[in-house]
Scaffold this motif. Structure first.
Motif, short mmCIF file in Angstrom:
data_model
loop_
_atom_site.label_atom_id
_atom_site.label_comp_id
_atom_site.label_asym_id
_atom_site.label_seq_id
_atom_site.Cartn_x
_atom_site.Cartn_y
_atom_site.Cartn_z
N HIS A 151 0.82 -1.22 0.00
CA HIS A 151 0.00 0.00 0.00
C HIS A 151 0.85 1.27 0.00
O HIS A 151 0.36 2.34 0.36
N CYS A 161 -6.90 0.72 -5.57
CA CYS A 161 -6.52 -0.45 -4.79
C CYS A 161 -7.72 -0.95 -3.99
O CYS A 161 -8.67 -0.20 -3.73
N CYS A 163 -7.82 -1.26 -0.98
CA CYS A 163 -7.87 -0.48 0.26
C CYS A 163 -8.61 0.83 0.06
O CYS A 163 -8.91 1.54 1.01
N CYS A 168 -1.79 2.16 -5.39
CA CYS A 168 -0.94 1.41 -4.46
C CYS A 168 -0.12 0.39 -5.25
O CYS A 168 -0.55 -0.10 -6.30
#
Ligand SMILES: [Zn+2]
Length: 315
Positions: A151, A161, A163, A168
């Motif tokens: 990340h 990503c 996340c 990332c």
């Protein structure tokens, strides 16, 4: 789940695999983990061996100090006190670790990073995560989340990503991301002839694995070469950041992508070399223990914990 009986010297005397069946829910998965551990301990005793400690490694966020699986998306763990549950069931000193960190621990102590002292283990598969191991101990972090190198933002305008943030490292250079990128470009490049035998694969042909992209790149296919090189450059950016932070002797690459061997290592070494200014260049090598690394590392962590406990009890 990969499970093993491991001697203190790192020799595996028995290994087993069991289905996780995560769909049954976290409580059932915990039950299976403990059943399997009890079964292995019984088999050890039947063979005249004495189980001295239990190590369990899980993915996600792991609080090793408290022995709690804090968060694990693929098995649904939320604050599961796995260590205490295991101690209650087996009565053995138990350590709970993180899957990538214990893999790094094993590679640093028994595998490709042996003797290096300062090792950064980077696992590249569906995602990308790392373990920073110094003198045989993997850094856990204040919240059990050290090593999330996947990340690091490497392409701010890049793909989003899992996340939630764009660009990332793992959204650009994980094995899964490489396959996705290739399929995306193959589908969007109609001027490239598509043949079943050796042309680019379109989305209609199903997913392309990163290993296939590496193979096609090596065979001279321009599109695969471009996708592979993009991934190499992004990985080199991530590893250069890692080296700036950790100043290691050796970077060990594991996970599915590392199986590409020299197709990955040779261009990646060159790309990392280009990025080194005053930093010392790390040795870049492939992992040596394969998918046994996790079991070995869990065993090492368990033995470390048992040793610490003995020591504490003596004091
Ligand atoms: Zn991310």
């Amino acid at each position: 789940m990969k499970c093993a009986l491991v001697r203190p010297d790192g020799v595996v005397v028995r290994s087993e695999r069991h289905p996780t069946d995560a769909a049954r829910g976290p409580a059932a998965v915990v039950g299976t983990i403990l059943d399997v551990a009890v079964g292995l301990a019984d088999k050890a005793r039947a063979d005249g061996l004495t189980p001295v400690a239990l190590g369990i490694a899980v993915p996600g966020v792991v609080d090793e100090a408290r022995g709690v699986a804090v968060w694990s998306a693929n098995v649904g763990f939320r604050d599961v006190p796995l260590r205490d549950l295991a101690v209650a069931r087996l009565g053995l000193p138990t350590a709970l670790g993180h899957d990538v960190r214990v893999g790094g621990l094993a590679e640093a102590r028994l595998g490709a990073g042996r003797g290096a002292g300062h090792v950064l283990f980077v696992a590249i598969g569906t995602g990308i995560a790392a373990a920073h191991v110094v003198d045989g101990t993997a850094a856990v972090g204040a919240h059990g989340a050290a090593g999330e190198i996947g990340h690091i933002s490497v392409r701010p305008n890049g793909p989003r990503c899992g996340c939630g943030r764009p660009g990332c490292l793992e959204a650009v250079a994980s094995a899964a991301a490489i396959g996705r990128r290739y399929a995306e470009l193959a589908g969007a490049t109609p001027e490239v002839p598509v043949t079943a035998a050796d042309g680019p694969v379109t989305a209609a042909d199903g997913p392309v694995t990163a290993a296939e992209v590496a193979e096609r790149a090596a065979a001279g296919e321009p599109l695969a070469g471009r996708v592979w090189q993009e991934a190499i450059e992004a990985l080199a950016d991530g590893l250069a950041t890692g080296q700036a932070l950790f100043d290691v002797t050796t970077i060990v690459l594991g996970g599915g992508l590392a199986q590409a061997g020299d197709r990955l290592l040779v261009p990646l070494r060159a790309a990392v070399h280009e990025r080194m200014t005053f930093h010392r260049e790390p040795r870049l090598v492939a992992a040596a223990l394969g998918d046994e690394a996790g079991c070995l590392g869990a065993a090492l962590l368990a033995l470390d914990a048992a040793g610490a406990r003995d020591h504490q009890e003596k004091r």
